[in-house]
Design a protein around this motif. Structure first.
Motif, PDB file in Angstrom:
ATOM      1  N   LEU A   1       6.249  18.226  -2.554  1.00  0.00           N
ATOM      2  CA  LEU A   1       5.405  18.150  -3.569  1.00  0.00           C
ATOM      3  C   LEU A   1       3.679  19.145  -3.161  1.00  0.00           C
ATOM      4  CD1 LEU A   1       5.389  19.091  -6.237  1.00  0.00           C
ATOM      5  CD2 LEU A   1       4.235  17.068  -6.560  1.00  0.00           C
ATOM      6  N   SER A   2       3.573  18.151  -1.792  1.00  0.00           N
ATOM      7  CA  SER A   2       2.029  18.982  -1.049  1.00  0.00           C
ATOM      8  C   SER A   2       2.128  19.462  -0.702  1.00  0.00           C
ATOM      9  CB  SER A   2       1.612  18.042  -0.153  1.00  0.00           C
ATOM     10  OG  SER A   2       0.507  18.441   0.112  1.00  0.00           O
ATOM     11  N   ASP A   3       3.485  19.736   0.376  1.00  0.00           N
ATOM     12  CA  ASP A   3       3.212  20.924   1.082  1.00  0.00           C
ATOM     13  C   ASP A   3       3.859  22.591   0.123  1.00  0.00           C
ATOM     14  OD1 ASP A   3       3.421  19.821   3.549  1.00  0.00           O
ATOM     15  OD2 ASP A   3       5.643  19.804   3.255  1.00  0.00           O
ATOM     16  N   ALA A   4       4.514  22.571  -0.997  1.00  0.00           N
ATOM     17  CA  ALA A   4       4.583  23.336  -1.935  1.00  0.00           C
ATOM     18  C   ALA A   4       3.279  23.492  -2.695  1.00  0.00           C
ATOM     19  CB  ALA A   4       5.545  23.122  -3.019  1.00  0.00           C
ATOM     20  N   GLY A   5       2.258  23.379  -2.142  1.00  0.00           N
ATOM     21  CA  GLY A   5       0.860  23.421  -3.255  1.00  0.00           C
ATOM     22  C   GLY A   5       0.458  22.551  -4.116  1.00  0.00           C
ATOM     23  N   GLY A   6       0.683  21.302  -4.075  1.00  0.00           N
ATOM     24  CA  GLY A   6       0.460  20.217  -5.436  1.00  0.00           C
ATOM     25  C   GLY A   6       1.421  20.223  -6.482  1.00  0.00           C
ATOM     26  N   GLY A   7       0.924  19.178  -7.207  1.00  0.00           N
ATOM     27  CA  GLY A   7       1.520  18.912  -8.432  1.00  0.00           C
ATOM     28  C   GLY A   7       1.256  17.736  -9.124  1.00  0.00           C
ATOM     29  N   ALA A   8       2.252  17.054  -9.619  1.00  0.00           N
ATOM     30  CA  ALA A   8       2.059  15.829 -10.154  1.00  0.00           C
ATOM     31  C   ALA A   8       3.579  14.749  -9.751  1.00  0.00           C
ATOM     32  CB  ALA A   8       1.766  15.504 -11.512  1.00  0.00           C
ATOM     33  N   LEU A   9       3.043  14.351  -9.039  1.00  0.00           N
ATOM     34  CA  LEU A   9       4.497  13.076  -9.397  1.00  0.00           C
ATOM     35  C   LEU A   9       4.601  11.677 -10.519  1.00  0.00           C
ATOM     36  CD1 LEU A   9       4.629  12.779  -5.806  1.00  0.00           C
ATOM     37  CD2 LEU A   9       6.197  13.709  -6.849  1.00  0.00           C
ATOM     38  N   HIS A  10       2.922  12.116 -11.260  1.00  0.00           N
ATOM     39  CA  HIS A  10       2.349  10.432 -12.354  1.00  0.00           C
ATOM     40  C   HIS A  10       1.849  11.436 -13.027  1.00  0.00           C
ATOM     41  CE1 HIS A  10       1.257   7.553 -14.413  1.00  0.00           C
ATOM     42  NE2 HIS A  10       2.240   6.974 -14.786  1.00  0.00           N
ATOM     43  N   PRO A  11       1.930  11.429 -14.235  1.00  0.00           N
ATOM     44  CA  PRO A  11       0.872  12.236 -15.578  1.00  0.00           C
ATOM     45  C   PRO A  11      -0.470  11.900 -14.807  1.00  0.00           C
ATOM     46  CG  PRO A  11       2.802  11.663 -16.555  1.00  0.00           C
ATOM     47  CD  PRO A  11       2.995  10.623 -15.396  1.00  0.00           C
TER      48      PRO A  11
END
Length: 372
Positions: A93-103
């Motif tokens: 997910l980091s390589d894809a630009g980030g996001g959230a694995l938990h809210p």
């Protein structure tokens, strides 16, 4: 400390301040009814730690430490705590630009690399003390780690930084390790990593039901299986100030540490119990943190050959965290400089009154581990 070989080390890397926790208003993601913030936005701003670093340089406190920029924690060390599946998911997910694995734990680009670097600062500090190279060390950690579960991030925490370092120290020959967490939020992640392990004693002193909200960190949470009795939680009432913390330290925390007799003490030096923190409702000041630091240093000197590591994690009041951290660092270095806390008189005047203190300390005295 007069022996030059006992100079404490200070582990800090500028790139950890570049961690992005996403666009939020305090802690809520922007969108719907939540407008974009006018200022810094997310509570997990780099400014409290950046301003500490600036204050240390201006005050000359950096001269009392050996400054170290430790390398990232290697993957094989992370796997002592985290399953490969979680690490792979986080990196992808980091390589894809980030996001959230938990809210509660969003992150931006390069989140994986910076989290490994943050864990590396803690690992470097702990391993210097474990190896005998230092007796005392301090690490600045961002993103923080004490809420991170083995398989899930939480509460701004991406990797279980302290837990990772504990396992590395034990692999290097340190047997029993105590982790005292006085961050204002329950150290649920570190506790979960060692729930059934009697070789690691986790102690959490926190605001009751603050985060994680609800029953997390109740006095009834004491460990599981072989680790039963090796988790200790001391929830404090919202509004608790200096005297309540000193009572908890004197009558619960320090006696429990003496009973456990660790070979090393690690302190999660969360500074968010300060009186103006946006994510808590406590009333500590810089001299509170100084006093608690002196207590744990004296404990380490008497009971674990002086081995102590302090890890700065939480603390979100940009103007005040630097003064609280500076006081801690002065104690760690046995050094007093010219810095005066401009907030101190104000916060002392805001301390709870005698009726609150009497009621709260009476409640604390019913804690199962209270000792007169």
């Amino acid at each position: 400390m007069t022996d030059a070989s006992h100079r404490p080390s200070f582990h800090f890397h500028e790139k950890t301040l570049w961690f992005s926790a996403g666009l939020s208003a305090l802690v809520m993601p922007v969108g719907g009814w939540v407008q974009p913030p006018a200022g810094a936005g997310h509570a997990d701003s780099p400014e409290p730690k950046r301003r500490l670093w600036s204050l240390m340089q201006v005050s000359g406190l950096t001269n009392a430490f050996d400054i170290v920029a430790s390398p990232p924690a290697p993957r094989e060390v992370l796997e002592h705590i985290h399953p490969a599946s979680y690490l792979d998911q986080f990196k992808e997910l980091s390589d894809a630009g980030g996001g959230a694995l938990h809210p509660t734990a969003p992150f931006g680009p390069d989140g994986w690399e910076i989290a490994c670097l943050s864990a590396g600062q803690v690992l470097g500090a702990v391993m210097q003390v474990a190896s005998g190279q230092r007796r005392r060390a301090y690490a600045v950690s961002r993103p923080s780690g004490h809420h991170c579960l083995p398989d899930m991030p939480m509460g701004f925490c991406m990797l279980a930084n302290v837990a990772i370092a504990v396992r590395a120290a034990q692999a290097a020959g340190i047997g029993r390790i105590a982790v005292l967490d006085w961050d204002v939020h329950h150290g649920n992640g570190t506790e979960a990593c060692f729930l059934d392990d009697p070789s690691v004693f986790t102690l959490s002193l926190h605001q009751e039901a603050c985060f994680p909200p609800g029953a997390s960190g109740a006095t009834t949470e004491t460990g599981a299986g072989a680790g039963k009795g090796y988790s200790l939680n001391v929830p404090l009432w919202p509004g608790a100030g200096h005297d309540s913390y000193m009572a908890a330290m004197d009558h619960i925390i320090l006696p429990a540490l003496r009973d456990f007799a660790p070979d090393m003490l690690i302190v999660v030096n969360g500074l968010d119990a300060n009186a103006v923190d946006p994510l808590a409702r406590m009333l500590l000041h810089s001299e509170s943190f100084r006093a608690m630091t002196r207590q744990v240093i004296d404990f380490a000197e008497s009971h674990c050959q002086g081995r102590i590591v302090m890890v700065q994690e939480g603390g979100y009041a940009e103007a005040y965290v630097p003064f609280c951290a500076h006081a801690v660092l002065e104690e760690l270095a046995d050094h007093r400089g010219p810095v005066e806390d401009p907030f101190l008189d104000l916060v002392r005047a805001q301390q709870p009154g005698p009726d609150f203190e009497a009621a709260h300390q009476a409640a604390l005295s019913r804690h199962p581990r209270w000792r007169d």
